[in-house]
Structure formats: structure tokens, C-alpha cells
Design an enzyme around this catalytic site. Structure first.
Site, short mmCIF file in Angstrom:
data_model
loop_
_atom_site.label_atom_id
_atom_site.label_comp_id
_atom_site.label_asym_id
_atom_site.label_seq_id
_atom_site.Cartn_x
_atom_site.Cartn_y
_atom_site.Cartn_z
N ARG A 141 0.96 -2.33 1.11
CA ARG A 141 0.82 -0.91 0.79
C ARG A 141 -0.67 -0.56 0.78
NH1 ARG A 141 5.27 0.95 -3.71
NH2 ARG A 141 6.93 -0.49 -3.12
N ILE A 147 11.49 -11.68 -19.30
CA ILE A 147 11.58 -12.96 -18.58
C ILE A 147 10.16 -13.30 -18.14
CG2 ILE A 147 12.69 -14.19 -16.67
CD1 ILE A 147 14.73 -13.01 -18.72
N ARG A 179 18.41 5.12 -3.23
CA ARG A 179 17.62 5.87 -2.23
C ARG A 179 17.04 4.89 -1.23
NH1 ARG A 179 12.63 3.94 -3.99
NH2 ARG A 179 12.45 3.64 -6.23
#
Ligand code: ADP
Ligand code: ADP
Ligand code: MG
Length: 460
Positions: free
Chosen positions: A341, A203, A295
Site C-alpha cells: 500500500r 492473542i 465488501r
């Protein structure tokens, strides 16, 4: 309540889990490799047990040693964090057979979503749209060519066991397909010990939008809104925010629709604990299922800030067998949260890892600022693991305020001795398109394409 939990992980996520345990009055056991002896998770846990040498194959991936440590320390439960053994159904089974609760989804759910090809099939069954692609594994060059022809270029060759952006190749014609097929297989074999791949339609310039879900052992499943993780480099997230600007500004109806699709899939898998259903969305608002992360996720704090729900505590309560005390109507995204991050990498040198000793370390604070990190002055970042050394999260009443706080907080964040991605995150925040909330997964490449390289300036 559990009396004692072993944290089978390292770094910032081990610190995050220990923090939740302390607040719940649960004692904690850290495990660590020889390279992590002076790591923060070892220092803040009540007990710590060395489980082997630096390579994760000799320590954090050693089920036998982790179970021995759990038995010696006599824990009630194990929290696996993310990465390492967190999505390993075999590990979860062993925990349960040793009478140690695994803090994560039931093995039934783990098996139903074991790999990406299986998850894709389940999504289809649940009526959740998936990108056009192969039926299950693609096992030969010939098979790959036939599939690509049927799907139409461009396509993605993806490892069924993939994660962290690895084991994935784009192909625009037969030649790059054959090359990518072998490259993806061998990368996946090396990284995951599983060379299985499948093919799906690529995509173009999509948005990565994912939904956080929580399910208890009684079949209650809710979602906690979306996270936009389109700011990626090499299919790896570097900045995430909630709510998604695409949904807020252009496709308001998507939150309900995608949230419902995520829950439908989770219900089919009998999902329990925290999980994330990942999608890609095109500009017209069509969405396609990507995968389920079974998770806790790296970027979970932005959802915590915007909803007020502590996801790690919820995981622990669910593992205890508690029913969810939240219903869908209790959940609202309030204000805006962003995560950057912070990696020990050199953004001026093709993001080369930059392990080493941190000389000076000052983490930002003040209103609306949260730092999840294991780094400190004098800490040596080992070269053996992933390069994430911290996450900076800001929360504001709206997107503008969250961005201004992030910019301010990044400018305070001081880490010397190693290189970090802080200047790169600053550059993203200054970009006019980012500020307008107009970006796709192509954003970082465009930023690095030279046009806006001027924005990344060395600070000192
Ligand atoms: P998130 O989806 O939470 O943003 P990432 O994709 O950044 O997570 O991965 C988080 C960590 O987990 C990284 O260290 C990554 O290498 C590791 N990881 C993710 N998926 C896998 C997997 N399938 N196998 C091994 N490690 C993985
Ligand atoms: P991982 O397990 O490594 O996280 P994902 O399947 O979640 O792998 O994909 C990671 C990223 O790769 C996505 O966020 C997206 O940017 C890109 N990607 C994956 N599949 C496609 C696709 N079919 N078309 C376009 N981009 C894709
Ligand atoms: Mg993913």
C-alpha cells in the site's frame, strides 16, 4: 447486462471499479466532492456528478445526494467500493427500494453480520472458533472488569462497528482496561457514530490470515484462498501476500480447515457477493474468527493475480443474478502475489499524513507488475480522506520472484512533491525475517523499534 453503474466512492477503488465496468461495456457515473473535482475517477467515468463539499459527511456519506445522482443519471446499479457506505445495510435497502441494484451482499446477509459482536455469535453458532470474550456488548466499567477477569489478561476492547484499525485498545491490567474502555468507546463514537464495544482475549503476536469468498444468489459459496495481512502498523495493513508463508511453510492443513470454516460461516449468513472472513492464527496453528468484511477489500488484487478471477466483475455478475460459473475445484492459488500500500504519509515522521501536490509521477511497469492508483503528476492529494494513493501489486512464479519484482518495482516508483510510504515498504522487503517468511503482526513494531531503522533510507 447492466447499462449504467454509479460508483459511490473515490480514489483508487473508484478507478478499479470503472475499469471493470469499461471491460464489461457498462457506462459509468462518478460522484465526487468539491475536493475531488480533478481526481482520476472523475476523468475516466462517462459522467460525473458533484455531490457536495469536501468532508465525507457532506458528500460520500450522503445517501440522499448519492440516490439523487443515481436517479438523475438513471443508473441500474450502484457499486459502493470499500469504506464509506459499503457496509451500510440502510443504504443497500434504500438502493433496492429505488429500484437500483446494490452491488454487494443481500440485506439479509448484511443484517446477519451487521456488527462484530453479532458476527462473533454467528461464528460460534457455525462452530467456527472465536477468541474467548464477552457475550455481546460490554456496557459499563464494572462489566468490563468482570469480563476481563473471566477471560484473563491481556485483552482487547473492540468497537462493534470498528474498521480500519480504529476503536480498538489492548489492556494488560485493570488500570489500562478502564482507560482503554473509555478510549475505545469515544474513538468509536467519533469514527462510527456508535460507541458499542465488546472484549476479547488478546492473542499475542498472531498472524492475520483472511479468506476471500464469493457467493451467488442461489446459495453457491466458494473461497479463493487466503491472504496473509500480518504486516500491519497500528492494526492497519500495509503489505499483503498470497499464499500465506505461515500456511505454506508450517501449517499446510490450515488452508482447507480455515477455508471450510469461512464457508460454513458464510452459509449461515446466506452470504452473497464478494466478502472476506478474517482470522487471527497463533504460532501453533490455532485459528480464531475476527470479523467479516462485507465488501470488496483493499487487498483484493493479490487474490485476482494468484487465481485469475476478476473479483469486481464477479460482484457485478452476481448482482445481476448470474450463477457462479466457478466451483471450488476450479480455484487454485498459482504462483505468488504481493501488494504494497502506497500511502501519502511520511515514514520518517511517524507516518504523518502528507497531502499536497504530486510534482512528478512515474508508476512502475514491466512483467508481473500491476498498479491500482488514481494518482498522476499534477494531482493534489486532498487532506480529507484516507491516505492511500496507490497499490503496487507484483506477481511471480514463487514468493522469491514476487519479492524481487516488488523490490525492483518500488525502486522505479517515482512520486515527488509529497512523502510516501515507498521507502518503508522497501525496508520491509529487505528484512531477513520477512524474506524468510517468518513474521507476525508484531513485525512492524519490531522493525520500527530501532533495531532495523537503518534499513529505511531516504532515496533522494
Ligand atoms: P481492508 O480490510 O479492505 O484492508 P481497511 O481496514 O484498510 O480495509 O479499510 C479500508 C477503508 O475503509 C479505509 O478507508 C477505512 O477507513 C474504511 N473503513 C473500513 N471499515 C470501516 C467502517 N466500519 N466504517 C467506516 N470506514 C471503514
Ligand atoms: P478492523 O475492523 O479494524 O479491521 P479487526 O477486528 O479486523 O479490526 O482487527 C484488526 C487487527 O487488529 C487484526 O488484524 C489484528 O492484528 C488486531 N487484532 C484484532 N483483534 C485481536 C485480538 N483479539 N488479538 C490480537 N490481535 C487482534
Ligand atoms: Mg479487519
Amino acid at each position: 447486462m447492466f447499462e449504467k453503474i454509479l460508483v459511490a466512492n473515490r480514489g483508487e477503488i473508484a478507478v478499479r471499479i470503472i475499469r471493470a465496468c469499461k471491460e464489461l461495456n457498462i457506462r459509468t457515473v462518478a460522484v465526487y466532492s468539491e475536493a475531488d473535482e480533478s481526481s482520476m475517477h472523475v476523468q475516466i467515468a462517462d459522467e460525473a456528478i458533484c455531490i457536495g463539499k469536501a468532508p465525507s459527511s457532506e458528500s460520500y456519506l450522503r445517501i440522499d445526494r448519492i440516490i439523487s445522482a443515481a436517479e438523475i443519471a438513471d443508473v441500474d446499479a450502484i457499486h459502493p467500493g470499500y469504506g464509506f457506505l459499503s457496509e451500510n445495510a440502510h443504504f443497500a435497502d434504500i438502493c433496492e427500494s429505488c429500484n437500483i441494484r446494490f452491488i454487494g451482499p443481500s440485506s439479509r446477509a448484511m443484517n446477519a453480520l451487521e456488527d462484530k459482536a453479532l458476527s462473533r455469535m454467528l461464528a460460534k453458532k457455525a462452530g467456527v472458533p472465536v477468541p474467548p470474550g464477552s457475550e455481546g456488548l460490554v456496557e459499563s466499567e464494572q462489566d468490563a472488569l468482570i469480563n476481563a477477569k473471566r477471560i484473563g489478561y491481556p485483552v482487547m476492547i473492540k468497537a462493534i462497528a470498528g474498521g480500519g484499525g480504529r476503536g480498538m485498545r489492548a489492556a494488560h491490567n485493570d488500570i489500562s482496561l478502564v482507560k482503554g474502555y473509555h478510549a475505545a468507546r469515544s474513538e468509536a463514537e467519533g469514527a462510527f457514530g456508535n460507541s458499542g464495544v465488546y472484549i476479547e482475549k488478546l492473542i499475542e503476536n498472531p498472524h492475520h490470515i483472511e479468506f476471500q469468498i464469493l457467493g451467488d444468489n442461489r446459495g453457491n459459496i466458494i473461497h479463493l484462498g487466503e491472504r496473509d495481512c500480518s504486516i500491519q502498523r497500528r492494526n492497519q495493513k500495509i503489505l499483503e501476500e498470497t499464499p500465506s508463508p505461515l500456511i505454506e511453510n508450517k501449517h499446510k492443513d490450515l488452508r482447507k480447515k480455515m477455508g471450510k470454516a469461512a464457508i460454513r460461516l458464510a452459509e449461515m449468513a446466506h452470504y452473497t457477493s464478494a466478502g472476506t472472513v478474517e482470522f487471527i492464527v497463533d504460532d501453533k496453528g490455532a485459528f480464531y474468527f475476527l470479523e467479516v468484511n462485507k465488501r470488496i477489500q483493499v487487498e483484493h488484487p493479490i487474490t485476482e493475480e494468484a487465481t485469475g478471477v476478476d473479483l469486481v466483475k464477479q460482484q457485478i455478475l452476481i448482482a445481476l443474478g448470474e450463477p457462479l460459473r466457478l466451483s471450488q475445484s476450479d480455484i487454485a492459488i498459482k504462483g505468488h502475489a504481493i501488494e504494497c500500500r502506497i500511502n501519502a504519509e511520511d515514514p520518517f515522521n511517524d507516518f504523518r499524513p502528507s497531502p499536497g501536490r504530486i510534482e512528478m509521477h512515474y508508476a512502475p511497469g514491466g512483467p508481473g507488475v500491476r498498479v491500482d492508483s488514481h494518482a498522476y503528476a499534477g494531482y493534489t492529494v486532498p487532506p480529507h480522506y484516507d491516505s492511500l494513493i496507490g497499490k503496487l501489486i507484483t506477481y511471480g512464479k514463487d514468493r522469491r520472484e514476487a519479492i524481487d519484482k516488488m523490490s525492483r518495482a518500488l525502486s522505479e516508483y517515482m512520486i515527488t512533491g509529497i512523502k510516501t510510504t515507498i521507502p518503508f515498504e522497501q525496508a520491509i522487503l529487505q528484512d531477513p525475517n520477512f524474506r524468510r517468511g517468518v513474521y507476525s503482526t508484531a513485525f512492524v513494531e519490531q522493525l520500527l523499534g530501532g533495531v532495523r531503522r537503518d534499513l529505511i533510507s531516504e532515496r533522494d
